[in-house]
Design a protein around this motif. Structure first.
Motif, PDB file in Angstrom:
ATOM      1  N   GLN A   1      41.248  50.589  50.379  1.00 52.40           N
ATOM      2  CA  GLN A   1      40.364  50.189  49.285  1.00 52.40           C
ATOM      3  C   GLN A   1      41.195  49.553  48.178  1.00 52.40           C
ATOM      4  OE1 GLN A   1      37.991  53.592  48.114  1.00 52.40           O
ATOM      5  NE2 GLN A   1      36.447  53.010  49.603  1.00 52.40           N
ATOM      6  N   ILE A   2      40.867  48.306  47.874  1.00 52.26           N
ATOM      7  CA  ILE A   2      41.551  47.577  46.815  1.00 52.26           C
ATOM      8  C   ILE A   2      40.663  47.647  45.572  1.00 52.26           C
ATOM      9  CG2 ILE A   2      42.540  45.366  46.094  1.00 52.26           C
ATOM     10  CD1 ILE A   2      43.776  46.716  48.650  1.00 52.26           C
ATOM     11  N   ILE A   3      41.150  48.346  44.567  1.00 50.19           N
ATOM     12  CA  ILE A   3      40.386  48.488  43.323  1.00 50.19           C
ATOM     13  C   ILE A   3      40.487  47.191  42.535  1.00 50.19           C
ATOM     14  CG2 ILE A   3      40.157  49.778  41.164  1.00 50.19           C
ATOM     15  CD1 ILE A   3      39.508  51.398  43.719  1.00 50.19           C
ATOM     16  N   VAL A   4      39.343  46.688  42.103  1.00 52.39           N
ATOM     17  CA  VAL A   4      39.291  45.524  41.226  1.00 52.39           C
ATOM     18  C   VAL A   4      38.744  46.020  39.894  1.00 52.39           C
ATOM     19  CG1 VAL A   4      38.380  43.199  40.881  1.00 52.39           C
ATOM     20  CG2 VAL A   4      38.815  44.031  43.214  1.00 52.39           C
ATOM     21  N   ASN A   5      39.610  46.036  38.887  1.00 52.24           N
ATOM     22  CA  ASN A   5      39.216  46.468  37.543  1.00 52.24           C
ATOM     23  C   ASN A   5      38.592  45.278  36.821  1.00 52.24           C
ATOM     24  OD1 ASN A   5      40.423  49.179  37.655  1.00 52.24           O
ATOM     25  ND2 ASN A   5      42.308  48.019  37.890  1.00 52.24           N
ATOM     26  N   VAL A   6      37.298  45.360  36.536  1.00 47.04           N
ATOM     27  CA  VAL A   6      36.532  44.238  36.010  1.00 47.04           C
ATOM     28  C   VAL A   6      36.199  44.474  34.536  1.00 47.04           C
ATOM     29  CG1 VAL A   6      34.408  42.878  36.261  1.00 47.04           C
ATOM     30  CG2 VAL A   6      35.503  43.883  38.283  1.00 47.04           C
ATOM     31  N   SER A   7      36.430  43.441  33.720  1.00 42.67           N
ATOM     32  CA  SER A   7      36.074  43.479  32.301  1.00 42.67           C
ATOM     33  C   SER A   7      35.255  42.242  31.958  1.00 42.67           C
ATOM     34  CB  SER A   7      37.329  43.471  31.420  1.00 42.67           C
ATOM     35  OG  SER A   7      38.103  44.605  31.645  1.00 42.67           O
ATOM     36  N   TRP A   8      34.408  42.374  30.949  1.00 41.88           N
ATOM     37  CA  TRP A   8      33.641  41.245  30.427  1.00 41.88           C
ATOM     38  C   TRP A   8      34.331  40.787  29.145  1.00 41.88           C
ATOM     39  CZ3 TRP A   8      30.614  37.559  31.757  1.00 41.88           C
ATOM     40  CH2 TRP A   8      29.868  36.865  30.813  1.00 41.88           C
ATOM     41  N   CYS A   9      34.614  39.499  29.059  1.00 43.17           N
ATOM     42  CA  CYS A   9      35.372  38.964  27.919  1.00 43.17           C
ATOM     43  C   CYS A   9      34.538  37.999  27.085  1.00 43.17           C
ATOM     44  CB  CYS A   9      36.630  38.277  28.423  1.00 43.17           C
ATOM     45  SG  CYS A   9      37.732  39.393  29.274  1.00 43.17           S
TER      46      CYS A   9
ATOM     47  N   LEU B   1      43.970  43.690  39.988  1.00 36.11           N
ATOM     48  CA  LEU B   1      43.934  44.490  41.207  1.00 36.11           C
ATOM     49  C   LEU B   1      44.677  45.798  40.986  1.00 36.11           C
ATOM     50  CD1 LEU B   1      44.448  41.758  43.945  1.00 36.11           C
ATOM     51  CD2 LEU B   1      42.323  42.649  42.969  1.00 36.11           C
ATOM     52  N   GLY B   2      44.260  46.830  41.711  1.00 35.95           N
ATOM     53  CA  GLY B   2      44.759  48.182  41.529  1.00 35.95           C
ATOM     54  C   GLY B   2      46.201  48.400  41.949  1.00 35.95           C
ATOM     55  N   ASP B   3      46.625  49.635  41.825  1.00 28.40           N
ATOM     56  CA  ASP B   3      48.014  50.031  42.037  1.00 28.40           C
ATOM     57  C   ASP B   3      48.497  49.908  43.475  1.00 28.40           C
ATOM     58  OD1 ASP B   3      48.213  50.636  39.361  1.00 28.40           O
ATOM     59  OD2 ASP B   3      47.784  52.765  39.649  1.00 28.40           O
ATOM     60  N   ASN B   4      47.602  49.862  44.452  1.00 30.71           N
ATOM     61  CA  ASN B   4      48.064  49.750  45.829  1.00 30.71           C
ATOM     62  C   ASN B   4      48.402  48.305  46.208  1.00 30.71           C
ATOM     63  OD1 ASN B   4      45.335  49.144  45.709  1.00 30.71           O
ATOM     64  ND2 ASN B   4      44.870  50.030  47.693  1.00 30.71           N
ATOM     65  N   VAL B   5      48.275  47.391  45.254  1.00 23.67           N
ATOM     66  CA  VAL B   5      48.724  46.019  45.439  1.00 23.67           C
ATOM     67  C   VAL B   5      50.017  45.883  44.636  1.00 23.67           C
ATOM     68  CG1 VAL B   5      48.215  43.586  45.046  1.00 23.67           C
ATOM     69  CG2 VAL B   5      46.381  45.145  45.743  1.00 23.67           C
ATOM     70  N   PRO B   6      51.136  45.664  45.311  1.00 24.96           N
ATOM     71  CA  PRO B   6      52.397  45.568  44.576  1.00 24.96           C
ATOM     72  C   PRO B   6      52.416  44.352  43.653  1.00 24.96           C
ATOM     73  CG  PRO B   6      52.710  44.996  46.889  1.00 24.96           C
ATOM     74  CD  PRO B   6      51.302  45.465  46.737  1.00 24.96           C
ATOM     75  N   GLY B   7      53.027  44.527  42.487  1.00 24.36           N
ATOM     76  CA  GLY B   7      53.079  43.440  41.516  1.00 24.36           C
ATOM     77  C   GLY B   7      51.813  43.418  40.676  1.00 24.36           C
TER      78      GLY B   7
ATOM     79  N   GLN C   1      39.628  37.667  46.439  1.00 27.64           N
ATOM     80  CA  GLN C   1      40.220  37.410  47.752  1.00 27.64           C
ATOM     81  C   GLN C   1      41.293  36.334  47.664  1.00 27.64           C
ATOM     82  OE1 GLN C   1      39.424  39.042  50.893  1.00 27.64           O
ATOM     83  NE2 GLN C   1      41.445  38.140  51.126  1.00 27.64           N
ATOM     84  N   GLU C   2      40.992  35.254  46.963  1.00 31.59           N
ATOM     85  CA  GLU C   2      41.954  34.157  46.846  1.00 31.59           C
ATOM     86  C   GLU C   2      43.220  34.596  46.108  1.00 31.59           C
ATOM     87  OE1 GLU C   2      39.890  30.826  45.135  1.00 31.59           O
ATOM     88  OE2 GLU C   2      38.614  30.580  46.910  1.00 31.59           O
ATOM     89  N   ALA C   3      43.061  35.392  45.057  1.00 31.72           N
ATOM     90  CA  ALA C   3      44.219  35.862  44.295  1.00 31.72           C
ATOM     91  C   ALA C   3      45.081  36.793  45.145  1.00 31.72           C
ATOM     92  CB  ALA C   3      43.761  36.564  43.018  1.00 31.72           C
ATOM     93  N   LEU C   4      44.446  37.684  45.903  1.00 31.61           N
ATOM     94  CA  LEU C   4      45.188  38.601  46.776  1.00 31.61           C
ATOM     95  C   LEU C   4      45.967  37.817  47.827  1.00 31.61           C
ATOM     96  CD1 LEU C   4      45.650  41.652  47.514  1.00 31.61           C
ATOM     97  CD2 LEU C   4      43.817  41.323  49.186  1.00 31.61           C
TER      98      LEU C   4
ATOM     99  N   LEU D   1      47.769  42.215  56.451  1.00 31.65           N
ATOM    100  CA  LEU D   1      47.984  41.428  57.664  1.00 31.65           C
ATOM    101  C   LEU D   1      46.872  41.644  58.684  1.00 31.65           C
ATOM    102  CD1 LEU D   1      51.824  42.003  58.048  1.00 31.65           C
ATOM    103  CD2 LEU D   1      50.680  39.884  57.341  1.00 31.65           C
ATOM    104  N   SER D   2      46.392  42.889  58.790  1.00 26.17           N
ATOM    105  CA  SER D   2      45.354  43.211  59.782  1.00 26.17           C
ATOM    106  C   SER D   2      43.942  42.944  59.267  1.00 26.17           C
ATOM    107  CB  SER D   2      45.462  44.679  60.193  1.00 26.17           C
ATOM    108  OG  SER D   2      45.132  45.518  59.102  1.00 26.17           O
ATOM    109  N   GLY D   3      43.804  42.735  57.963  1.00 20.45           N
ATOM    110  CA  GLY D   3      42.467  42.542  57.393  1.00 20.45           C
ATOM    111  C   GLY D   3      41.695  43.837  57.238  1.00 20.45           C
ATOM    112  N   GLU D   4      42.385  44.963  57.291  1.00 22.34           N
ATOM    113  CA  GLU D   4      41.748  46.279  57.201  1.00 22.34           C
ATOM    114  C   GLU D   4      41.689  46.755  55.755  1.00 22.34           C
ATOM    115  OE1 GLU D   4      40.326  48.261  59.634  1.00 22.34           O
ATOM    116  OE2 GLU D   4      40.490  46.454  60.855  1.00 22.34           O
ATOM    117  N   TYR D   5      40.940  46.049  54.947  1.00 25.74           N
ATOM    118  CA  TYR D   5      40.787  46.426  53.546  1.00 25.74           C
ATOM    119  C   TYR D   5      39.436  45.955  53.034  1.00 25.74           C
ATOM    120  CZ  TYR D   5      42.076  41.562  52.616  1.00 25.74           C
ATOM    121  OH  TYR D   5      42.108  40.198  52.596  1.00 25.74           O
ATOM    122  N   GLU D   6      39.051  46.538  51.909  1.00 27.03           N
ATOM    123  CA  GLU D   6      37.813  46.138  51.251  1.00 27.03           C
ATOM    124  C   GLU D   6      38.021  46.243  49.744  1.00 27.03           C
ATOM    125  OE1 GLU D   6      34.751  48.862  52.457  1.00 27.03           O
ATOM    126  OE2 GLU D   6      35.854  50.597  51.751  1.00 27.03           O
TER     127      GLU D   6
END
Length: 138
Positions: A4-12, A20-26, A43-46, A65-70
């Motif tokens: 699970q890739i957490i996307v922290n969303v804010s309205w500006c 993107l969350g902590d399980n995405v390095p950088g 998706q494009e940013a990841l 690599l395997s596409g096993e994420y959401e």
């Protein structure tokens, strides 16, 4: 099980910003004018981030690599939540389902006012109530 890739969303004010969350390095940060665009941009940013890491000879997660994420969207404020689904669920419907005045919801959606935690929960419960009603359609 999918990662699970957490996307922290804010309205500006006039657009969305996200990270993107902590399980995405950088650090991966992006913006979009609509929630639909934000979902595409996530998706494009990841992909851009990990392709750059591979080009630099760095290891990338096997789940990518395997596409096993959401993607799982977490809203940092009520404005981002209300703006994200404004095309699908009008404020008048949320007002009826939550019992919160439509004008006050508009203030929340536009960032003019910030709701107390109990009000936020009433909004979420109202949106869930609408969803449950829609699930009864056969």
């Amino acid at each position: 099980m999918k990662e699970q890739i957490i996307v922290n969303v804010s309205w500006c004010g006039k657009n969305f910003s996200a990270s993107l969350g902590d399980n995405v390095p950088g650090a991966v940060v992006f913006t979009a004018g609509s929630f639909r665009e934000l979902r595409k941009e996530a998706q494009e940013a990841l992909d851009f981030h990990f392709e750059g890491m591979r080009e630099d000879g760095e290891d990338v997660p096997s789940w990518w690599l395997s596409g096993e994420y959401e993607f799982v969207y977490q809203y940092t404020d009520v404005a981002s939540l209300l703006q994200a689904y404004s095309d699908l669920v009008p404020l008048v419907s949320i007002s009826r389902a939550s019992g919160i005045n439509q004008r006050l919801l508009s203030h929340y959606a536009n960032g003019i006012k910030r709701p107390r935690p109990q009000q936020r929960q009433r909004i979420v419960d109202g949106i869930h109530k609408i969803g449950r009603e829609l699930l009864t359609v056969v």
